[in-house]
Design a protein around this motif. Sequence first.
Motif, PDB file in Angstrom:
ATOM      1  N   ARG A  38       0.837  -1.207   0.000  1.00 31.02           N
ATOM      2  CA  ARG A  38       0.000   0.000   0.000  1.00 31.02           C
ATOM      3  C   ARG A  38       0.872   1.258   0.000  1.00 31.02           C
ATOM      4  O   ARG A  38       0.661   2.184  -0.798  1.00 31.02           O
ATOM      5  N   ASP A  79      -3.050  -0.453  -5.345  1.00 33.28           N
ATOM      6  CA  ASP A  79      -3.534  -0.244  -3.976  1.00 33.28           C
ATOM      7  C   ASP A  79      -5.034  -0.508  -3.909  1.00 33.28           C
ATOM      8  O   ASP A  79      -5.804  -0.046  -4.740  1.00 33.28           O
ATOM      9  N   GLY A  80      -5.432  -1.276  -2.902  1.00 34.60           N
ATOM     10  CA  GLY A  80      -6.800  -1.768  -2.772  1.00 34.60           C
ATOM     11  C   GLY A  80      -6.884  -3.251  -3.077  1.00 34.60           C
ATOM     12  O   GLY A  80      -7.795  -3.942  -2.616  1.00 34.60           O
ATOM     13  N   MET A 119     -10.983  -9.307  -1.329  1.00 31.69           N
ATOM     14  CA  MET A 119     -10.615  -8.285  -0.342  1.00 31.69           C
ATOM     15  C   MET A 119     -10.234  -8.905   0.997  1.00 31.69           C
ATOM     16  O   MET A 119      -9.774  -8.202   1.897  1.00 31.69           O
ATOM     17  N   THR A 138     -12.175  -7.936  -6.367  1.00 29.75           N
ATOM     18  CA  THR A 138     -11.385  -6.961  -5.632  1.00 29.75           C
ATOM     19  C   THR A 138     -11.745  -5.550  -6.106  1.00 29.75           C
ATOM     20  O   THR A 138     -12.765  -5.349  -6.750  1.00 29.75           O
ATOM     21  N   TYR A 191      -8.184   1.355  -5.916  1.00 30.25           N
ATOM     22  CA  TYR A 191      -8.494   2.687  -5.429  1.00 30.25           C
ATOM     23  C   TYR A 191      -8.109   3.772  -6.431  1.00 30.25           C
ATOM     24  O   TYR A 191      -8.794   4.781  -6.561  1.00 30.25           O
ATOM     25  N   ARG A 207     -13.579   1.595   0.779  1.00 30.44           N
ATOM     26  CA  ARG A 207     -12.486   1.813   1.735  1.00 30.44           C
ATOM     27  C   ARG A 207     -12.947   1.622   3.179  1.00 30.44           C
ATOM     28  O   ARG A 207     -12.223   1.081   4.010  1.00 30.44           O
ATOM     29  N   SER A 208     -14.150   2.070   3.475  1.00 26.01           N
ATOM     30  CA  SER A 208     -14.629   2.036   4.862  1.00 26.01           C
ATOM     31  C   SER A 208     -15.147   0.662   5.286  1.00 26.01           C
ATOM     32  O   SER A 208     -15.155   0.348   6.470  1.00 26.01           O
ATOM     33  N   SER A 265     -14.541  -2.555   3.225  1.00 28.84           N
ATOM     34  CA  SER A 265     -13.908  -3.756   2.685  1.00 28.84           C
ATOM     35  C   SER A 265     -12.409  -3.633   2.478  1.00 28.84           C
ATOM     36  O   SER A 265     -11.817  -4.473   1.795  1.00 28.84           O
ATOM     37  N   ASP A 266     -11.775  -2.609   3.030  1.00 30.02           N
ATOM     38  CA  ASP A 266     -10.344  -2.448   2.827  1.00 30.02           C
ATOM     39  C   ASP A 266      -9.598  -3.672   3.348  1.00 30.02           C
ATOM     40  O   ASP A 266      -9.777  -4.077   4.506  1.00 30.02           O
TER      41      ASP A 266
END
Length: 364
Positions: free
Chosen positions: A73, A96-97, A231, A260, A263, A285-286, A288-289
């Motif tokens: 990341r 990233d993600g 994820m 997946t 980002y 992001r909030s 399933s990160d």
Amino acid sequence: MRKMLAAFVSRVRSSVVQKPARRVLVASYNYSNDATFDIKKCDRYLLEQGPPVSAVLTRQDGLKYYRMMLVIRRMELKADQLYKQKFIRGFCHLCDGQEACCVGLEAGINPSDHVITSYRAHGVCYTRGISVRSILAELTGRRGGCAKGKGGSMHMYTKNFYGGNGIVGAQGPLGGQIAEAFNMAALWKLPCIFICENNLYGMGTSIERAAASTDYYKRGGFIPGLRVDGMDFLCVREATKFAADYCRSGKGPFLMELQTYRYHGHSMSDPGISYRTREEIKNIRSKSDPIMLLQDKMVNSKLATVEELKEIEAEVRKEIEDAAQFATADSEPPLEEIGHHIFSSEPPFEVRGANPWIKFKSIS
């Protein structure tokens, strides 16, 4: 200054002597050695059974793979910064993600297994053993890069890892159609796992607008498949182990679709918000990160403390900063070496340059 300091210490000591002694509280934390977690059931195709719906995570593995995902990341965020500062030129596709995909894949196979991927491969490069310094130096085109500064974002290599591939879909058959690769792998019962990292968008087109059927794990036709929560690191790891065992048993190839999310946009020229909303990205992001999910699992099961994970994050930040300094200070490869490393075990030979009168020597 010395007198002032001595006087201050003296006053502190005298005040401590006059006050009654205080009790000292020593806090200890009992870590769990391992913990068992429920994981999402995979959708199956041509399979009577699938991977388990629970997985054991040891404290040692948890810390190891948490750090790996955090490095990827931070490395990608640093690559984004270096690109905007124009240290990185050309193509650059960030992952990233999608950290749970490459880390979970590596956790489910052996170091001696072979991996080939397309672009968006910086994370796979790292999990295959290439250092952050070598990856960032390759992105900036420096001699210390894993491909001597000649490959860039799409073409990185190491032992048992055959780099990224700039041609869309070409990593499957290495130059033909993916359907033909499926056919040959099944015909010859090759121990090959085909992986679709489904991040929901093909460049700027959502999968619903591009495909009549989005069940990519069924695209093998005669090849069994799984649709996996990409994820969740544990879900990817267990599915990969299942697929690897299937292939090693001589049953032939296997297909996995990892659901997946990326980002960043498709590439650095894509802001990534013209075809999807900021709210969509924020929601993923909030909820399933992949790093957040693993962190919550470890803290809630006493495999680690929040403070311990923060220390790891601080170490990772320093590692990335040191690597970035190297990647921007290292020298570029000289022009006379442009023909080097074409073959791995050939005697030196001449390579034509931009015109027939310019010759370079190729040295492996």
